[in-house]
Design an enzyme around this catalytic site. Structure first.
Site, PDB file in Angstrom:
ATOM      1  N   CYS A 158      17.220 -11.648  -6.745  1.00  0.00           N
ATOM      2  CA  CYS A 158      15.952 -11.885  -6.049  1.00  0.00           C
ATOM      3  C   CYS A 158      16.007 -11.356  -4.618  1.00  0.00           C
ATOM      4  CB  CYS A 158      15.609 -13.375  -6.074  1.00  0.00           C
ATOM      5  SG  CYS A 158      15.372 -13.981  -7.765  1.00  0.00           S
ATOM      6  N   THR A 159      17.168 -11.446  -3.998  1.00  0.00           N
ATOM      7  CA  THR A 159      17.339 -10.913  -2.644  1.00  0.00           C
ATOM      8  C   THR A 159      17.245  -9.390  -2.676  1.00  0.00           C
ATOM      9  OG1 THR A 159      18.666 -12.799  -1.958  1.00  0.00           O
ATOM     10  CG2 THR A 159      18.915 -10.769  -0.673  1.00  0.00           C
TER      11      THR A 159
END
Length: 163
Positions: free
Chosen positions: A45-46
């Site tokens: 997600c980062t």
């Protein structure tokens, strides 16, 4: 029945990282990239969020709004935004503890919440899906096999907006 290209994008109103309500209807007239992701500050997600950040100038130059949606709360979103200098809005689509209330209702409406499998375990969760919604509120593109590290470039290339 799942959403198809050309369908009207399901409208919603969700709180952003400041707790302010954001509705899809209020963004009519602008192209919107709506990306669903499982959890703030996790590796995939980062990568995805930072990819959108790194391509932000191109999205902004073409008047495209980017909205990330996960089940995380406003406080978690704020920390994630601050840690990685994310210039776009993150929205909270909460998972309900009450079995009679649908979990993550917006993700569910976008076929982006459901049964997942990880290391032999099955559980309900947010799926990494992305939608491009045109200025009239219709679904222009759907990405179900998302490459977190290149999603933003993939969208810009598909829309013919990358130099």
């Amino acid at each position: 029945m799942s959403l198809q290209i050309g369908d009207a994008a399901p409208d919603f109103t969700l709180p952003d990282q400041n707790g302010d309500p954001i509705s899809l209807a209020s963004l009519r007239g602008k192209k919107v990239v709506l990306y669903f992701y499982p959890k703030d500050d996790t590796p995939g997600c980062t990568k995805e969020a930072c990819n959108f950040r790194d391509q932000w100038a191109a999205f902004e130059a073409h008047g495209i709004r980017v909205l990330g949606i996960s089940k995380d709360n406003a406080k978690s979103h704020t920390k994630f935004i601050e840690k990685y200098s994310l210039p776009f809005t993150l929205l909270s689509d909460p998972q309900s503890e009450d079995e009679s209330v649908p979990s993550c209702p917006v993700a569910t409406a976008y076929d982006s919440y459901g049964l997942k499998k990880f290391m032999g375990r099955e559980y309900m969760g947010m799926m990494r899906h992305t939608f491009v919604i045109d200025a009239e509120g219709k679904i222009e593109k759907i990405y179900k096999k998302v490459k977190a590290a290149s999603m933003a470039e993939d969208i810009l290339n598909d829309l013919g907006l990358n130099a």
